[in-house]
Scaffold this motif. Structure first.
Motif, PDB file in Angstrom:
ATOM      1  N   LEU A 279      55.706  33.481  28.675  1.00  0.00           N
ATOM      2  CA  LEU A 279      55.809  32.928  30.021  1.00  0.00           C
ATOM      3  C   LEU A 279      55.216  33.815  30.828  1.00  0.00           C
ATOM      4  CD1 LEU A 279      56.050  30.434  32.145  1.00  0.00           C
ATOM      5  CD2 LEU A 279      58.695  31.518  32.168  1.00  0.00           C
ATOM      6  N   ARG A 280      54.181  33.656  31.587  1.00  0.00           N
ATOM      7  CA  ARG A 280      53.607  34.634  32.716  1.00  0.00           C
ATOM      8  C   ARG A 280      53.604  34.185  33.995  1.00  0.00           C
ATOM      9  NH1 ARG A 280      49.895  38.594  30.311  1.00  0.00           N
ATOM     10  NH2 ARG A 280      50.212  38.654  28.346  1.00  0.00           N
TER      11      ARG A 280
ATOM     12  N   ALA B  48      48.707  32.156  52.341  1.00  0.00           N
ATOM     13  CA  ALA B  48      49.860  31.434  51.685  1.00  0.00           C
ATOM     14  C   ALA B  48      50.272  32.321  50.538  1.00  0.00           C
ATOM     15  CB  ALA B  48      49.800  29.949  51.140  1.00  0.00           C
ATOM     16  N   VAL B  49      51.485  32.440  49.952  1.00  0.00           N
ATOM     17  CA  VAL B  49      51.850  32.955  48.613  1.00  0.00           C
ATOM     18  C   VAL B  49      51.682  31.940  47.336  1.00  0.00           C
ATOM     19  CG1 VAL B  49      53.728  34.137  47.286  1.00  0.00           C
ATOM     20  CG2 VAL B  49      53.616  34.417  49.687  1.00  0.00           C
ATOM     21  N   VAL B  50      50.908  32.136  46.432  1.00  0.00           N
ATOM     22  CA  VAL B  50      50.817  31.402  45.422  1.00  0.00           C
ATOM     23  C   VAL B  50      51.188  31.836  44.018  1.00  0.00           C
ATOM     24  CG1 VAL B  50      48.909  30.055  43.993  1.00  0.00           C
ATOM     25  CG2 VAL B  50      48.618  30.733  46.543  1.00  0.00           C
ATOM     26  N   ALA B  51      52.260  31.255  43.433  1.00  0.00           N
ATOM     27  CA  ALA B  51      52.805  31.499  42.273  1.00  0.00           C
ATOM     28  C   ALA B  51      52.150  30.618  41.122  1.00  0.00           C
ATOM     29  CB  ALA B  51      54.317  31.512  42.001  1.00  0.00           C
ATOM     30  N   THR B  52      51.499  31.204  40.170  1.00  0.00           N
ATOM     31  CA  THR B  52      51.064  30.534  38.769  1.00  0.00           C
ATOM     32  C   THR B  52      51.835  30.735  37.729  1.00  0.00           C
ATOM     33  OG1 THR B  52      48.888  30.710  40.022  1.00  0.00           O
ATOM     34  CG2 THR B  52      48.851  30.141  37.649  1.00  0.00           C
ATOM     35  N   TYR B  53      52.071  29.685  36.917  1.00  0.00           N
ATOM     36  CA  TYR B  53      52.775  30.018  35.944  1.00  0.00           C
ATOM     37  C   TYR B  53      52.039  29.595  34.763  1.00  0.00           C
ATOM     38  CZ  TYR B  53      56.705  30.729  38.716  1.00  0.00           C
ATOM     39  OH  TYR B  53      57.626  31.071  39.647  1.00  0.00           O
ATOM     40  N   ARG B  54      52.094  30.496  33.578  1.00  0.00           N
ATOM     41  CA  ARG B  54      51.298  29.957  32.257  1.00  0.00           C
ATOM     42  C   ARG B  54      52.301  29.937  31.049  1.00  0.00           C
ATOM     43  NH1 ARG B  54      45.485  30.096  30.208  1.00  0.00           N
ATOM     44  NH2 ARG B  54      45.962  29.893  28.127  1.00  0.00           N
ATOM     45  N   LEU B  55      52.582  28.770  30.408  1.00  0.00           N
ATOM     46  CA  LEU B  55      53.487  28.881  29.312  1.00  0.00           C
ATOM     47  C   LEU B  55      52.687  28.693  28.146  1.00  0.00           C
ATOM     48  CD1 LEU B  55      56.512  28.861  28.064  1.00  0.00           C
ATOM     49  CD2 LEU B  55      56.172  26.266  28.168  1.00  0.00           C
TER      50      LEU B  55
END
Length: 70
Positions: free
Chosen positions: A8-9, A18-25
């Motif tokens: 998980l990253r 804006a604050v952008v959080a991107t997740y990659r599983l």
């Protein structure tokens, strides 16, 4: 986070104010996981979020006693 079953990253960036959080599983097909649709932020005693003035925020009432402004 990396373990035998998955990786998980999370990448946190800024885009158009804006604050952008991107997740990659990454996992094998069929891997079961639970998604928590909230920001997973460092909540340590020295953690800070610094944003420009007038950025809209939401503070939940139960968190108000934890708020400190330097």
């Amino acid at each position: 986070m990396t373990c035998d079953a998955f990786e998980l990253r999370r990448t946190v960036t800024q885009k158009a104010g804006a604050v952008v959080a991107t997740y990659r599983l990454t996992a094998d097909p069929g891997y079961t996981f639970v998604w928590a649709a909230h920001a997973l932020l460092d909540l340590g005693v020295n953690a800070q979020i610094i944003a420009p003035d007038n950025v809209p925020v939401r503070l939940y009432p139960e968190a108000a006693p934890l708020l400190t402004i330097p």
